[in-house]
Design a protein around this motif. Structure first.
Motif, PDB file in Angstrom:
ATOM      1  N   GLY A 146      39.718  60.782  17.374  1.00 56.86           N
ATOM      2  CA  GLY A 146      39.029  59.576  18.224  1.00 56.86           C
ATOM      3  C   GLY A 146      37.950  59.861  18.930  1.00 56.86           C
ATOM      4  N   TYR A 147      37.041  61.136  17.658  1.00 57.06           N
ATOM      5  CA  TYR A 147      36.073  61.505  18.248  1.00 57.06           C
ATOM      6  C   TYR A 147      35.433  62.382  16.660  1.00 57.06           C
ATOM      7  N   SER A 148      34.269  62.196  16.402  1.00 55.07           N
ATOM      8  CA  SER A 148      33.851  62.518  15.371  1.00 55.07           C
ATOM      9  C   SER A 148      33.343  64.870  15.481  1.00 55.07           C
ATOM     10  N   VAL A 149      34.488  64.969  14.983  1.00 52.56           N
ATOM     11  CA  VAL A 149      33.911  66.988  15.419  1.00 52.56           C
ATOM     12  C   VAL A 149      32.371  67.536  15.071  1.00 52.56           C
ATOM     13  N   ASP A 150      32.235  66.964  13.575  1.00 50.52           N
ATOM     14  CA  ASP A 150      30.999  67.325  13.016  1.00 50.52           C
ATOM     15  C   ASP A 150      29.936  66.247  14.005  1.00 50.52           C
ATOM     16  N   HIS A 151      29.699  65.255  14.674  1.00 49.88           N
ATOM     17  CA  HIS A 151      29.045  64.854  14.827  1.00 49.88           C
ATOM     18  C   HIS A 151      28.754  65.769  16.923  1.00 49.88           C
ATOM     19  N   TRP A 152      29.750  65.860  17.242  1.00 49.47           N
ATOM     20  CA  TRP A 152      30.019  67.109  18.435  1.00 49.47           C
ATOM     21  C   TRP A 152      29.184  68.628  18.067  1.00 49.47           C
ATOM     22  N   LYS A 153      29.815  69.143  16.939  1.00 45.71           N
ATOM     23  CA  LYS A 153      28.088  69.943  16.870  1.00 45.71           C
ATOM     24  C   LYS A 153      27.058  69.823  16.506  1.00 45.71           C
ATOM     25  N   LYS A 154      26.866  68.494  15.819  1.00 43.79           N
ATOM     26  CA  LYS A 154      25.230  68.520  15.992  1.00 43.79           C
ATOM     27  C   LYS A 154      24.708  67.794  17.420  1.00 43.79           C
ATOM     28  N   ILE A 155      25.356  67.394  18.147  1.00 39.22           N
ATOM     29  CA  ILE A 155      24.422  66.646  19.627  1.00 39.22           C
ATOM     30  C   ILE A 155      25.098  68.780  20.153  1.00 39.22           C
ATOM     31  N   ALA A 156      25.847  69.084  20.387  1.00 37.34           N
ATOM     32  CA  ALA A 156      25.638  71.009  20.949  1.00 37.34           C
ATOM     33  C   ALA A 156      24.153  71.526  20.015  1.00 37.34           C
ATOM     34  N   ASP A 157      23.921  71.006  18.472  1.00 37.93           N
ATOM     35  CA  ASP A 157      22.927  71.737  18.054  1.00 37.93           C
ATOM     36  C   ASP A 157      22.310  71.514  19.322  1.00 37.93           C
ATOM     37  N   LEU A 158      22.237  70.671  19.307  1.00 36.59           N
ATOM     38  CA  LEU A 158      20.657  69.502  20.110  1.00 36.59           C
ATOM     39  C   LEU A 158      20.198  69.711  21.200  1.00 36.59           C
ATOM     40  N   GLY A 159      21.414  70.842  22.028  1.00 35.51           N
ATOM     41  CA  GLY A 159      20.956  70.998  23.053  1.00 35.51           C
ATOM     42  C   GLY A 159      22.038  70.416  24.568  1.00 35.51           C
ATOM     43  N   TRP A 160      22.090  69.337  24.101  1.00 33.50           N
ATOM     44  CA  TRP A 160      23.011  68.661  24.712  1.00 33.50           C
ATOM     45  C   TRP A 160      23.914  68.996  26.086  1.00 33.50           C
ATOM     46  N   MET A 161      24.595  69.377  25.420  1.00 34.80           N
ATOM     47  CA  MET A 161      25.869  70.071  26.016  1.00 34.80           C
ATOM     48  C   MET A 161      25.582  71.006  27.516  1.00 34.80           C
ATOM     49  N   GLY A 162      24.725  72.281  26.779  1.00 33.03           N
ATOM     50  CA  GLY A 162      23.720  72.236  28.065  1.00 33.03           C
ATOM     51  C   GLY A 162      22.795  72.206  28.790  1.00 33.03           C
ATOM     52  N   MET A 163      22.677  71.321  29.220  1.00 34.11           N
ATOM     53  CA  MET A 163      21.788  70.332  29.542  1.00 34.11           C
ATOM     54  C   MET A 163      21.589  70.809  31.257  1.00 34.11           C
ATOM     55  N   LEU A 164      23.510  70.594  31.811  1.00 33.80           N
ATOM     56  CA  LEU A 164      23.218  70.356  33.127  1.00 33.80           C
ATOM     57  C   LEU A 164      23.818  72.403  33.949  1.00 33.80           C
ATOM     58  N   ILE A 165      23.474  73.129  32.212  1.00 34.15           N
ATOM     59  CA  ILE A 165      23.938  74.035  32.786  1.00 34.15           C
ATOM     60  C   ILE A 165      23.045  74.736  33.358  1.00 34.15           C
ATOM     61  N   ASP A 166      23.266  76.443  33.748  1.00 31.58           N
ATOM     62  CA  ASP A 166      21.796  77.020  33.530  1.00 31.58           C
ATOM     63  C   ASP A 166      21.517  77.655  32.947  1.00 31.58           C
ATOM     64  N   GLU A 167      20.205  78.158  32.942  1.00 30.41           N
ATOM     65  CA  GLU A 167      20.173  79.024  31.687  1.00 30.41           C
ATOM     66  C   GLU A 167      21.311  80.389  31.523  1.00 30.41           C
ATOM     67  N   ARG A 168      21.129  80.526  32.431  1.00 30.87           N
ATOM     68  CA  ARG A 168      22.056  82.793  32.701  1.00 30.87           C
ATOM     69  C   ARG A 168      23.535  82.640  31.668  1.00 30.87           C
ATOM     70  N   TYR A 169      24.135  80.944  31.769  1.00 25.65           N
ATOM     71  CA  TYR A 169      25.424  80.632  31.166  1.00 25.65           C
ATOM     72  C   TYR A 169      24.817  79.989  30.401  1.00 25.65           C
ATOM     73  N   GLY A 170      24.164  80.021  29.214  1.00 25.56           N
ATOM     74  CA  GLY A 170      23.654  79.658  27.954  1.00 25.56           C
ATOM     75  C   GLY A 170      23.323  78.040  27.775  1.00 25.56           C
ATOM     76  N   GLY A 171      22.899  77.721  29.142  1.00 22.34           N
ATOM     77  CA  GLY A 171      22.958  76.067  29.027  1.00 22.34           C
ATOM     78  C   GLY A 171      20.982  75.988  28.971  1.00 22.34           C
ATOM     79  N   ILE A 172      20.748  75.261  29.844  1.00 24.31           N
ATOM     80  CA  ILE A 172      19.065  74.483  29.251  1.00 24.31           C
ATOM     81  C   ILE A 172      18.669  73.859  30.728  1.00 24.31           C
ATOM     82  N   GLY A 173      19.462  74.102  31.946  1.00 24.21           N
ATOM     83  CA  GLY A 173      19.434  73.681  32.394  1.00 24.21           C
ATOM     84  C   GLY A 173      18.678  72.261  33.827  1.00 24.21           C
ATOM     85  N   CYS A 174      19.068  71.606  32.569  1.00 25.53           N
ATOM     86  CA  CYS A 174      17.344  70.223  32.908  1.00 25.53           C
ATOM     87  C   CYS A 174      18.118  69.568  33.874  1.00 25.53           C
ATOM     88  N   SER A 175      17.613  68.382  34.586  1.00 27.92           N
ATOM     89  CA  SER A 175      17.703  68.126  35.660  1.00 27.92           C
ATOM     90  C   SER A 175      19.404  66.729  35.382  1.00 27.92           C
TER      91      SER A 175
END
Lengths: 390, 375
Positions: free
Chosen positions: B38-67
């Motif tokens: 029900g979703y594209s694993v290929d695109h999932w990886k691509k948006i992970a590479d763009l950093g979107w999945m870490g936007m709400l995660i603190d830098e300490r835990y490998g995220g970007i820490g955005c609002s």
């Protein structure tokens, strides 16, 4: 994005609110829906002028405050919560001043702007005619040139405030038989001139707000022509964008809204009625949406853009809200929803019946909702405007 | 007030817009919705590479820490492009709840993989197919020595069938006051069963049965008995995220429709020259504009941690119904073509209804507004 106001804006809001609260307590005015436009008081308008609250957005060189449209919107939101009498200065301050700043001659600016901003003169708008409602360009009031003068003949209608105003901002045909949309001009006419007759028209509430104004060989000096001859239609179009997007389209009945909320809060059976709760919540949501639309228009204007599509959306949405409000509250009060002011047992002082009766006018005046939707579609969405019979 | 996006938000929006127009298409959507995942694993990886999945995660835990606000333009673009994925479940709700309440060990174990798109987490709360409420939670967690045994059924769990972990909210009888507790459940654990629910949404939902699943004590998220508090605190993010998708979809539907009425000719002229059609389009534009402002206001307040229960409900009540109205009107304007499988509009019509129903429709959220008005 930021949906908060600056500290200065919050302070300004409080200052306005405190002033209005004090004035209301001292009996200067009564807080009643629609009174801001029904009532005219030069004295009250001058009090606002003395505080620098007229011409807030005008440039400093014309005595204005050079403030943002956002500030003016904040001011109007507070004003409409209290409904003090504004009619005296309303049209002059809202649109005639800005139009003069844009199109007026130096002499006109000198003659009128200071007086408008000091609330020394009152204006009305002479646009609609019996044969020209939505189709503004169908007007037939003619200004014929005669040396340094225009001789004006014709009739205006729905002219709010003509019975109290000193001047009428008149749209006239200056090139009879010329091409439609390129044959009209704007001209300022002193209402005391010979040949002008103002006849009252009572609206369905029984209130005298608008009039018919007749012109019979009225002689006006050409120096009162505003902007370019025969370019009046386009001037009018650019002016209405500033007229449409304000809080006066959303909050004319704000005291009624607060009153209705209060009635529900105090009445257990209404308060626990799921239909009432749902409808009241729906209105609250629409009021908030309207508020955002109005502030958006102010923001767009502050960005230096003409709020064309934005103002059309805002007026269309906000006036529909006001109609729903009147309809809802009449039903909320049951049979008392039809009782006119003055009867002792009437809830909310008869505001309900009044507002309900006023409400059909909101989607007609200042551009009908149908015209507004056409503006949104053609100028906002770039759909083709179908040329009608010229 | 400022109705414009910040430079950073504009950048995120541009990136998302470019990604969706270059990498994603309705044609891909057509393939993906027939796919088991029900979703594209290929695109999932691509948006992970763009950093979107870490936007709400603190830098300490490998995220970007955005609002949260920074993420909103991306959600808007996902809604516009109809991009189905466990993004909301994992990168927003999963990441938010774990960041808020999980133990240090759990954060270290899960947040970086979530940010990298390597682990997918989803959230299981509702059981009745109705709106979420603490009172309707019947799934039980029984204490058994140091561990818990989970029994119950959750409905409409997003992308549970492809998730590695499920955050499950259960009634915890060991907790004082008969509270609810959040548990981290490994989807491979014995007793967990995901049964797909066939909906017309582009997103996948499952019924998840927990049939005596043993949960180690270390997999309790946050304080015992405080599960609902965490859910309630993070709920605005979930609801506003759905509203952002709605806002994106609304704009696209208006664009599709305006283009259609300019191109489609009847009686020798484009139907967009007819006033009846123009006025429909104008009403659609009003719905688009109002939904956008009320949603962005709710997003901004959520992001700034300003109490906004009322504003969030206003946004969902209004935009959810607006999306339904606009897609229905768009179909009317399109005539029979809009009703076909081959034309794209039906995806929006379906998604509009689905988004309206998820996490509370108009009537539900107006109830909250009424409560917040003091009724």
């Amino acid at each position: 994005m930021d949906f908060s106001f600056t500290k200065e804006q919050e302070q300004f809001r409080m200052e306005v609110r405190q002033f209005l609260e004090d004035e209301m307590r001292s009996g200067t005015f009564e807080k009643k829906s629609n009174y801001y436009l029904e009532k005219s008081s030069p004295e009250f308008s001058r009090k606002l002028a003395a505080r620098g609250w007229l011409g807030m957005t005008w440039p400093k060189e014309y005595g204005g405050g050079n403030r943002s449209y956002m500030d003016r919107a904040i001011f109007m939101e507070e004003i409409l919560n209290y409904q003090p009498p504004l009619m005296y200065h309303f049209f002059g301050e809202r649109q005639i001043g800005p139009a003069l700043i844009h199109y007026g001659s130096d002499e006109q600016k000198r003659e009128f702007l200071t007086k408008i901003i000091n609330a020394e003169i009152s204006f009305c708008l002479g646009i609609s005619e019996p044969g020209a409602g939505s189709d503004v360009a169908a007007i037939s009031t003619v200004a014929k040139e005669e040396g340094d003068y225009f001789i004006i003949n014709g009739q205006k209608i729905w002219t709010t405030n003509a019975h109290n105003a000193d001047y009428i901002w008149l749209v006239v045909v200056t090139n009879p038989g010329g091409p439609k949309y390129r044959n009209m001009s704007e001209i300022i006419v002193d209402l005391k001139l010979p040949g002008i007759t103002v006849r009252p028209l009572y609206n369905m509430i029984g209130v005298h707000c608008f009039n018919e104004v007749f012109f019979e060989d009225v002689k006006v000096h050409k120096k009162h022509l505003v902007g370019e001859k025969n370019k009046g239609f386009h001037q009018v179009l650019s002016q209405v964008d500033y007229e449409r997007g304000g809080f006066e389209r959303l909050m004319q009945n704000y005291p009624l809204y607060e009153g209705a909320k209060d009635i529900i809060r105090k009445n257990v059976s209404l308060k626990s009625d799921p239909v009432v709760r749902d409808k009241m919540a729906a209105l609250d949501i629409e009021l908030e949406l309207g508020r955002l639309l109005v502030y958006h228009v102010a923001w767009v204007t502050d960005q230096g853009r003409i709020p064309n599509r934005e103002a059309a959306i805002s007026k269309h949405f906000c006036t529909r809200f006001e109609q729903k409000l009147g309809d809802f509250v009449t039903e909320l009060l049951g049979q008392f929803g039809q009782v006119m002011p003055g009867y002792p047992e009437t809830p909310l002082n008869g505001d309900v019946a009044d507002s309900y009766l006023w409400s059909p006018s909101y989607t007609i005046q200042g551009g009908t909702s149908e015209i507004l939707k056409t503006v949104i579609a053609t100028r906002g969405l770039d759909l083709i405007f179908t040329k009608r019979k010229a | 007030m400022d109705f414009s996006l910040s430079e950073e938000q504009k950048m995120f929006k541009d990136t998302a817009e470019t990604f969706m127009s270059k990498e994603w298409s309705i044609e891909l959507l057509r393939k993906v919705i027939k796919d088991e995942k029900g979703y594209s694993v290929d695109h999932w990886k691509k948006i992970a590479d763009l950093g979107w999945m870490g936007m709400l995660i603190d830098e300490r835990y490998g995220g970007i820490g955005c609002s949260f606000m920074d993420l909103c333009p991306i959600l808007e673009e996902m809604g516009r492009a109809l991009f189905p994925s466990p993004f909301l479940a994992s990168a927003i709700m999963g990441a938010s709840i774990l960041s808020e309440a999980a133990s240090e060990e759990m954060k270290e174990k899960l947040l970086a993989p979530i940010a990298g798109g390597d682990v997918v987490v989803t959230l299981a709360v509702g059981e009745t197919g109705d709106n979420w409420s603490k009172d309707t939670i019947a799934t039980k967690a029984e204490k058994n020595g140091g561990n818990y045994v989970l029994k119950g059924t959750k409905m409409f769990v997003p992308f549970a069938h492809v998730s590695d972990y499920i955050i499950c909210c259960a009634k915890d009888e060991s907790a004082s006051g008969n509270g609810t507790t959040l548990f981290l459940v490994d989807t491979r654990a014995k007793g967990v069963e995901c049964i797909p629910i066939p909906t017309f949404s582009i997103d996948r939902y499952s019924k998840v049965v927990f049939d005596g699943v043993t949960i180690l004590e270390e997999n309790v998220i946050g304080k015992v008995g405080s599960g609902w508090d965490v859910i309630e605190k993070m709920l605005p993010r979930l609801v506003v995220s759905k509203c952002m998708e709605i806002v994106g979809g609304l704009q696209k539907v208006l664009e599709i429709t305006v283009q259609w009425v300019k191109d489609r000719e009847q009686f020798g002229v484009p139907i967009g020259s007819f006033q009846a059609i123009q006025h429909y389009c104008a009403e659609m534009a009003v719905d688009v504009e109002t939904s956008k402002f009320i949603t962005y206001q709710a997003a901004w307040k959520t992001s700034e941690n300003i109490p906004c229960k009322k504003e969030v409900s206003m946004a969902k009540a209004w935009s959810g119904e607006a999306y339904q109205r606009v897609t229905a009107l768009a179909l009317q304007v399109h005539g029979a073509m809009g009703f076909t499988e081959e034309y794209d509009l039906h995806f929006y019509y379906k998604q509009a209804k689905s988004l309206q129903l998820m996490y509370g429709g108009g009537a539900y959220h107006r109830k909250i507004v009424a409560q917040e008005m003091g009724y």
